[in-house]
Design an enzyme around this catalytic site. Structure first.
Site, PDB file in Angstrom:
ATOM      1  N   TYR A 112       0.809  -1.213   0.000  1.00 31.40           N
ATOM      2  CA  TYR A 112       0.000   0.000   0.000  1.00 31.40           C
ATOM      3  C   TYR A 112       0.846   1.270   0.000  1.00 31.40           C
ATOM      4  CZ  TYR A 112      -4.698  -1.935   0.869  1.00 31.40           C
ATOM      5  OH  TYR A 112      -5.911  -2.554   0.770  1.00 31.40           O
ATOM      6  N   ASP A 149      -6.137  -7.095   4.183  1.00 32.94           N
ATOM      7  CA  ASP A 149      -7.304  -6.461   3.564  1.00 32.94           C
ATOM      8  C   ASP A 149      -8.192  -7.526   2.940  1.00 32.94           C
ATOM      9  OD1 ASP A 149      -8.955  -4.399   2.483  1.00 32.94           O
ATOM     10  OD2 ASP A 149      -7.982  -4.715   0.547  1.00 32.94           O
ATOM     11  N   LYS A 157       3.549 -15.364   1.875  1.00 33.69           N
ATOM     12  CA  LYS A 157       3.710 -16.041   0.582  1.00 33.69           C
ATOM     13  C   LYS A 157       5.203 -16.312   0.411  1.00 33.69           C
ATOM     14  CE  LYS A 157       2.120 -17.641  -3.331  1.00 33.69           C
ATOM     15  NZ  LYS A 157       1.285 -18.870  -3.425  1.00 33.69           N
ATOM     16  N   ASP A 214      -2.609 -18.180   0.137  1.00 34.95           N
ATOM     17  CA  ASP A 214      -3.615 -18.852  -0.706  1.00 34.95           C
ATOM     18  C   ASP A 214      -4.281 -19.987   0.065  1.00 34.95           C
ATOM     19  OD1 ASP A 214      -1.144 -20.131  -0.780  1.00 34.95           O
ATOM     20  OD2 ASP A 214      -1.228 -20.619  -2.917  1.00 34.95           O
ATOM     21  N   ASP A 231     -12.097  -9.358   4.537  1.00 35.96           N
ATOM     22  CA  ASP A 231     -13.403  -9.422   3.868  1.00 35.96           C
ATOM     23  C   ASP A 231     -13.954 -10.848   3.910  1.00 35.96           C
ATOM     24  OD1 ASP A 231     -13.187  -6.696   3.093  1.00 35.96           O
ATOM     25  OD2 ASP A 231     -14.234  -7.116   1.213  1.00 35.96           O
TER      26      ASP A 231
END
Ligand code: IPM
Ligand code: MN
Length: 353
Positions: free
Chosen positions: A141, A245, A189, A221, A249
């Site tokens: 970000y 982020d 990751k 993942d 959700d």
């Protein structure tokens, strides 16, 4: 009687409606538990762009650093979708997080039995109680360089973390796990990214200081899948800005609606509290938005910025009681069943305080 010095940033879309709801609940909790709120309201996001041509005007910057805590509604408005970063509502929110030094973002999810329909079977989500700990002021970000090539045939962002940034988040995560079920899952990751390899090294090193906490590592993942398959596995889930982020959700699905989820952003002198949901422009102004995310954010504000645990817990219990009594905003109601307004949901919660 303590007076809480707050700045309200209602922002865009349903932000003003849910912020009003949260303030109504704070007012009621203050009467019962003996505190008052001194508030000032400032502009952020699209509302600020329209009024002051900046998504984070100087007046807002000055106000948020002069209070003890900030309660934010939402930012985002479709009319700015094609504008450059300086004219995007989201830039105001990112600037605010950076300004306040809020690097630790807590996004808790406690599944309330029967609250809201979820496509995940109840026996899988039952008992889920986890916190996504999202790094909030670094990573993809904020990494430089970023931008477009001059002919716009290429665009680039930079994923970058320092040991200092990773270590403070790791220590925060281990400390949080220690107050809970002593289980920390670091999500990365590392099979592809150097940044994630450093991330893992730092978490493993910090783990030596917390032998009572079980640390495991999970690829992002796989984590996206495990959250749906066995959400009760997780206690504290610590991860980088972008991964957090996305995964938070997903926890909205487990909760029953993204509209239920609160957040607290900590690390600096002033705490920032905001629902996880966005500005939902399609719902704005209709009085149908779910205020629970904002109301639970206000509870987190009492707990984390003011150590007012009793009213914080009372608000959380009142929310649970209202949901268990079947009070449902539109996002929570099963298809074809009745839904209540933002105001009615808020009153149902206040009545149970
Ligand atoms: C969130 C939001 C923000 C983010 C947007 C509005 C910039 O999606 O708080 O999760 O990406 O952090
Ligand atoms: Mn988000």
């Amino acid at each position: 009687m303590p007076e809480l010095n707050l700045c309200l940033l209602p922002g865009d879309g349903i932000g003003p409606e849910v912020t009003d709801a949260a303030m109504a609940v704070l007012g009621a909790a203050g009467q019962r538990f003996g505190f008052t709120c001194r508030t000032q309201t400032q502009l952020i996001g699209g509302a600020a762009l329209r009024a002051a041509n900046s998504p984070l005007p100087d007046a807002t910057r000055a106000a948020v650093t002069a209070v003890q805590a900030v309660l934010l509604g939402a930012v985002g408005a479709p009319e700015f979708d094609r504008e450059p970063p300086a004219r995007k509502p989201e830039t105001g929110l990112l600037g605010l997080r950076k300004l306040l030094g809020c690097w630790a973002n807590l996004r808790p999810l406690r599944r309330i039995p029967g609250a809201g329909t979820t496509p995940v079977r109840e026996e899988i989500v039952a008992g889920t109680d986890l916190i996504v700990l999202r790094e909030l002021t670094g990573g993809l970000y904020f990494g430089e360089p970023r931008g477009f090539s001059s002919n716009r045939q290429e665009a680039f962002n930079t994923l970058r973390y320092t040991v200092t940034e990773i270590e403070r988040l790791a220590r925060f995560g281990f400390g949080l796990a220690r107050q809970r079920r002593h289980h920390l899952t670091s999500v990365d990751k590392a099979n592809v990214l150097e940044v994630s390899q450093l991330w893992r090294e730092v978490f493993n090193r910090v783990a030596l200081d917390y032998p009572d906490v079980t640390l495991d590592h999970m690829y992002v993942d796989n984590c996206a899948m495990q959250l749906i398959l066995r959400p009760t596995f997780f206690d504290v889930l610590a991860t980088a800005n972008l991964f957090g982020d996305i995964l938070s959700d997903e926890t909205g699905v487990l909760a029953g609606s993204l509209g239920l989820l609160p957040s607290a952003s900590l690390g600096g002198a002033v705490g920032l509290y905001e629902p996880v949901h966005g500005s939902a422009p399609d719902l704005a102004g209709k009085g149908v938005a779910n205020p629970v995310g904002a109301i639970l954010s206000a509870a987190m504000l009492l707990r984390h910025s003011f150590q007012l645990e009793a009213p914080a817990a009372a608000i959380e219990h009142a929310v649970t009681a209202a949901l268990q009594a079947g009070v449902r905003t539109r996002d929570l109601a099963a298809p074809g069943t009745a839904a209540v307004s933002t105001a009615a949901m808020t009153q149902a919660i206040i009545a149970r305080l």
